[in-house]
Design an enzyme around this catalytic site. Sequence first.
Site, PDB file in Angstrom:
ATOM      1  N   GLY A  27       4.061   0.953   2.573  1.00 41.15           N
ATOM      2  CA  GLY A  27       4.993  -0.280   2.766  1.00 41.15           C
ATOM      3  C   GLY A  27       4.331  -1.661   2.019  1.00 41.15           C
ATOM      4  O   GLY A  27       3.162  -1.576   1.742  1.00 41.15           O
ATOM      5  N   ASP A  85      -9.568   4.968   5.931  1.00 40.36           N
ATOM      6  CA  ASP A  85      -8.993   4.262   4.917  1.00 40.36           C
ATOM      7  C   ASP A  85      -9.884   2.961   4.662  1.00 40.36           C
ATOM      8  O   ASP A  85      -9.168   2.064   4.360  1.00 40.36           O
ATOM      9  CB  ASP A  85      -7.434   4.219   4.795  1.00 40.36           C
ATOM     10  CG  ASP A  85      -7.006   3.988   3.117  1.00 40.36           C
ATOM     11  OD1 ASP A  85      -7.990   4.253   2.233  1.00 40.36           O
ATOM     12  OD2 ASP A  85      -5.970   3.333   3.077  1.00 40.36           O
ATOM     13  N   VAL A 101       3.539  -5.673   2.926  1.00 39.87           N
ATOM     14  CA  VAL A 101       3.186  -6.833   3.836  1.00 39.87           C
ATOM     15  C   VAL A 101       3.854  -8.134   3.143  1.00 39.87           C
ATOM     16  O   VAL A 101       3.614  -8.810   2.093  1.00 39.87           O
ATOM     17  CB  VAL A 101       1.779  -6.927   4.272  1.00 39.87           C
ATOM     18  CG1 VAL A 101       1.586  -7.911   5.266  1.00 39.87           C
ATOM     19  CG2 VAL A 101       1.499  -5.362   4.378  1.00 39.87           C
ATOM     20  N   GLY A 121       0.927  -1.267   0.027  1.00 41.64           N
ATOM     21  CA  GLY A 121       0.008  -0.020  -0.005  1.00 41.64           C
ATOM     22  C   GLY A 121       0.972   1.378   0.032  1.00 41.64           C
ATOM     23  O   GLY A 121       2.233   1.149  -0.233  1.00 41.64           O
ATOM     24  N   LYS A 139       4.540  -6.106   8.117  1.00 41.84           N
ATOM     25  CA  LYS A 139       4.670  -5.137   7.491  1.00 41.84           C
ATOM     26  C   LYS A 139       5.800  -4.085   7.488  1.00 41.84           C
ATOM     27  O   LYS A 139       6.338  -3.819   8.796  1.00 41.84           O
ATOM     28  CB  LYS A 139       3.441  -4.022   7.916  1.00 41.84           C
ATOM     29  CG  LYS A 139       3.568  -2.883   6.986  1.00 41.84           C
ATOM     30  CD  LYS A 139       2.301  -1.778   7.647  1.00 41.84           C
ATOM     31  CE  LYS A 139       0.838  -2.206   7.078  1.00 41.84           C
ATOM     32  NZ  LYS A 139       0.100  -1.151   7.240  1.00 41.84           N
TER      33      LYS A 139
END
Length: 372
Positions: free
Chosen positions: A58, A168, A60, A55, A74
Site C-alpha cells: 500500500g 524485507d 504511506v 510498497g 499506511k
Amino acid sequence: SGKVDLQEQNIVDIEELVKLCTRMEEACAGFTRFDFCQILDATENFSEKMIIGWGGFGRVYKGQLPHGLVVGIKRFDHRAMLSDFSNELQLARLRHTNVIRLLGWCIHGEERILVYKFMHNGALDHHIFDRIKGPLLDWSKRLKIIKGLVEGLVYLHKHPMLSIVHRDLKPNNIILECDMTLNISDFGSAKTLSPDVTEEHTCRVVGTSGYIAPEYAPRGVYSLKTDVFSFGILVLETISGRKNTILDNRGDTVGDLVRDAWRMWKDRRLHELVDGSLGHGYDIAEVAMYAQVALLCAQEDPVDRPAMTDVAAMLSSESMSLPTEPKEPSALSEGGAGEDTYINRSSRTIDITITSSATVLTRVRLIIDQEV
C-alpha cells in the site's frame, strides 16, 4: 495475561481482523483506534501530495491529527492479504528506540489503515543514494545508522515472547528521525519463530532483489540468519553509497557489491569501497572492521553468518581485528542459452519460470518484486 500471540492467527475476514485489533488495543498501552473521518482529514482525503512512500502492500501518507501530532498513515491496498495487515500488528507490543512505533488502527469497510509515529528525515535510501543528501551523511552519522540497525535487530531477534524475522530489510524500510536515529519499519512480511525453532519454510517468498538471502529465494527457507544477510548488504551500501545488484543471468546469489567489497577487503583496498563524497573524513580501520563484519553477514551459507548478538559483540569490541575471515563468494557462471530475466514490479507474489532452452531442466528462476 494481556499477551496476544500472532504466530498462529488465521485471519480469514475483516470481522476477525477487527476483533484482533480490538484485543491488541486492550492489551497494548498507547495503541488506539482512529475514526475514518480523522484519517480523511489528516491526509486531505488521501491526497497524492501527502504520499511519502509506497510498497507492495500500500501507500504511506503524511498526516496531522487535530491536536497537532504528525503521523505516518499506511493505507493497505486491495492486493494486500489480511495476514499482511495482521503481521504489522506485532508492532503494537514492541517498544524499542530503533523499531517504528505503531500508534493505532482503523478499519472502515474495505479500508485497512495503520497509524505510525512520523520520522522526519525519511527513508535511508533517500540519503545514501542521493547526490545531494549523500555528502551530508558523514562517517559518524553512517556509523550511528549501522549501530542503530544492530540494536534494533538484536531486540527483534531476542524478543522475550517470540523472535521476529523481518524478511524485507532494505534502505526503503529504514527510516530516520531528525537526529538520524534509525527506525526499522514495514513489518508486513515479518514472521515469528518460537524459541525452539531455528528455521521455517514458506511457499510465499517476499522481498526485494539484492537483499534476499540465497537460501530464502529458491527454497523459501527463512530464519534469523535471513535478516543477518540483509543487514550485511545494508552495511556495505551505507559505507559505499552503492546499490547491490544481483546478476541473475550469471547465477549470482549475493550481488556485485558483495563481490567487489570482498576483493577490496582481500587486497586491502577498502578505501576504494568508501563513498567518494566522504573524502578523507573516515577512519580506515573502522571501515575495515565494519566491512569485514558485513561480509561475514553476507555469506552464502547461513551457517557461516554470525547471529546479531555476535555482530553487536564484534562491533563493540575495542580490538580492530576480527577472529573470522569471510569466505570468497562463489564464482559467476558464463550464462546459458535462452536465459532471460524478468522482474514483476506490480506484485510481491513469486512466480516460477524455467529460463533455459535446454531439453533437460537446468535452472529455476524466481521472479521477485523490486520497487522502483
